[in-house]
Write an enzyme that holds these catalytic residues in place. Structure first.
Site: not given
Ligand SMILES: *Cc1c(COP(=O)(O)O)cnc(C)c1O
Length: 410
Positions: A74, A182, A247, A335
């Site tokens: 994400g 989320q 890849t 944190c």
């Molecule tokens: C967890 C989260 C991310 C990051 O996603 P990852 O796959 O852990 O890098 C970004 N935005 C929100 C709102 C998240 O809850």
């Protein structure tokens, strides 16, 4: 940690994989090791799995198959969206708009842009965590090229008025990105109806594997349609139509697609089940534990998110004590390794730093049962009681942190 029982209530941080997803991934690890760019049949099999996975994931948000670009997370999807759009459009303008409660995967890239000469408007939110639509419209200038506002918040669960934001972006011809990590698979999303140009999602928040994500990029009706308004931030091979070379993680993506499929099937029933459990926790705690309150919006929130404030004690202590009782939760404060700053999200909804430190996030998941909630509600009151008895922050002494906001306190 109590071996006999462990209740996992930190599903906003990450989710355990669904056994059905694990089964799918294992199958692909064994059989589909090919590189999707190879011409031979093992490679072509991998390419076919990607096509099918793209289709499944696209259908969850009413996107087209070729609008889905796989990433490693994400965070990566958010970074591509923000740096890719601003790089591509910098001669149109240097202004972007975001909100005060974004995940760091959007907030920190925005700060980087600011260092590089961009102007960033950070919209405040109200007590419930909502941005104000007319304030958004007022902040638009001739130089605005991107609006990046999250779909649903990871700490307090607030769901933004995404359709209204999309309408404003469209009206002013501004690119609209939403971090939906989320929300994806948890609540209905329609990128067409909501006028979303870019959307980030991540498999591990959805009972899929860690290290797999995607960026939806609206196609402007041509091959490599993304080229109209975004450019890559990495260069290499031709994977993901050169938008995101490297890849491709075929087994992980097949797992992501399986997770999306399950999410689609179970969304309605899970939303109803979670909402009931969520509201039961909120009602019980705020009625039965003195000096406790709900953080965030009472109704415009994710069905699985509870964020509670407890006066006079610290969230970290509650989390550690609950862990000893076999319950995984989280504080409201994110944190960083260097300091123990109170959560920017809780400060943005108007909490004082000492209030922000006393918050507890409980996030439900697919495997959370009624009994798990019973267990939490049995174990929480004695924990709060004990911590309050030990607390130097006795009632009436409310401002312990007032002039030591930069310091680590324990
Ligand atoms: C967890 C989260 C991310 C990051 O996603 P990852 O796959 O852990 O890098 C970004 N935005 C929100 C709102 C998240 O809850």
């Amino acid at each position: 940690m109590n071996d006999s029982k462990y209740v996992y209530l930190d599903n906003a941080a990450t989710t355990p994989m669904d056994p059905r997803v694990i089964e799918e991934i294992n199958k692909h690890f064994k059989e589909n090791y090919g590189n999707s760019m190879s011409l031979h049949s093992v490679g072509q099999k991998a390419a076919q799995i990607l096509v099918k996975s793209r289709e499944t994931i696209a259908s969850l948000i009413n996107a087209e198959r070729d609008e889905i670009f796989f990433t490693s997370s994400g965070t990566e999807a958010d970074n591509i969206a923000i740096f890719g759009v601003t790089a591509k459009n910098k001669n149109r303008g240097n202004h972007i708009i975001t909100s005060a409660i974004e995940h760091h995967a959007v907030g920190h890239p925005s700060e980087e842009l600011e260092k590089k000469g961009f102007e960033v408007s950070v919209l405040p939110v109200d007590k419930g965590g909502l941005i104000n639509i007319s304030e958004l419209e007022d902040s638009i200038t001739k130089k605005t090229i991107l609006i990046s506002i999250m779909f649903a918040n990871n700490e307090i669960g607030t769901i933004q008025p995404i359709k209204e934001i999309g309408e404003i972006a469209k009206k002013h011809d501004i690119i609209f990105h939403t971090d939906a990590v989320q929300a994806f698979g948890k609540i209905p999303i329609d990128v067409k109806k909501m006028n979303i140009d870019l959307l980030s999602a991540s498999a591990h928040k959805l009972y899929g594997p860690k290290g797999v994500g995607m960026l939806y990029i609206k196609n402007k009706g041509v091959r490599k349609g993304w080229g109209k308004f975004i450019e890559p931030i990495m260069y290499g091979g031709g994977h993901e139509r050169e938008m995101r070379p490297s890849t491709v993680n075929v087994p992980g993506i097949a797992g992501f697609a399986r997770a999306a499929e399950l999410a689609k099937e179970e969304m309605q029933s899970e939303m109803e089940r979670h909402t009931k459990l969520r509201d039961r926790i909120i009602k019980w705690v705020t009625e039965n534990i003195e000096d406790s309150y709900l953080n965030g919006h009472p109704t415009k929130r994710l069905p699985n998110n509870v964020n509670l404030g407890f006066k006079f004690i610290e969230g970290e202590s509650i989390v550690l004590d609950l862990d000893m009782e076999g319950i995984a939760t989280s504080t409201g404060s994110a944190c960083s390794s260097k300091s123990l700053e109170p959560s920017h999200v809780l400060l943005a909804i108007g909490l004082k730093p000492e209030e922000a430190h006393g918050s507890l996030r409980v996030t439900l998941g697919r495997f959370t049962t009624e009994e798990d909630v019973d267990y939490l509600l049995r174990k929480l009151p004695p924990v709060i009681d004990r911590l309050r008895k030990m607390s130097p922050l006795k009632k009436g002494v409310k401002y312990m942190f007032a002039d030591s906001s930069n310091e680590h306190h324990h």
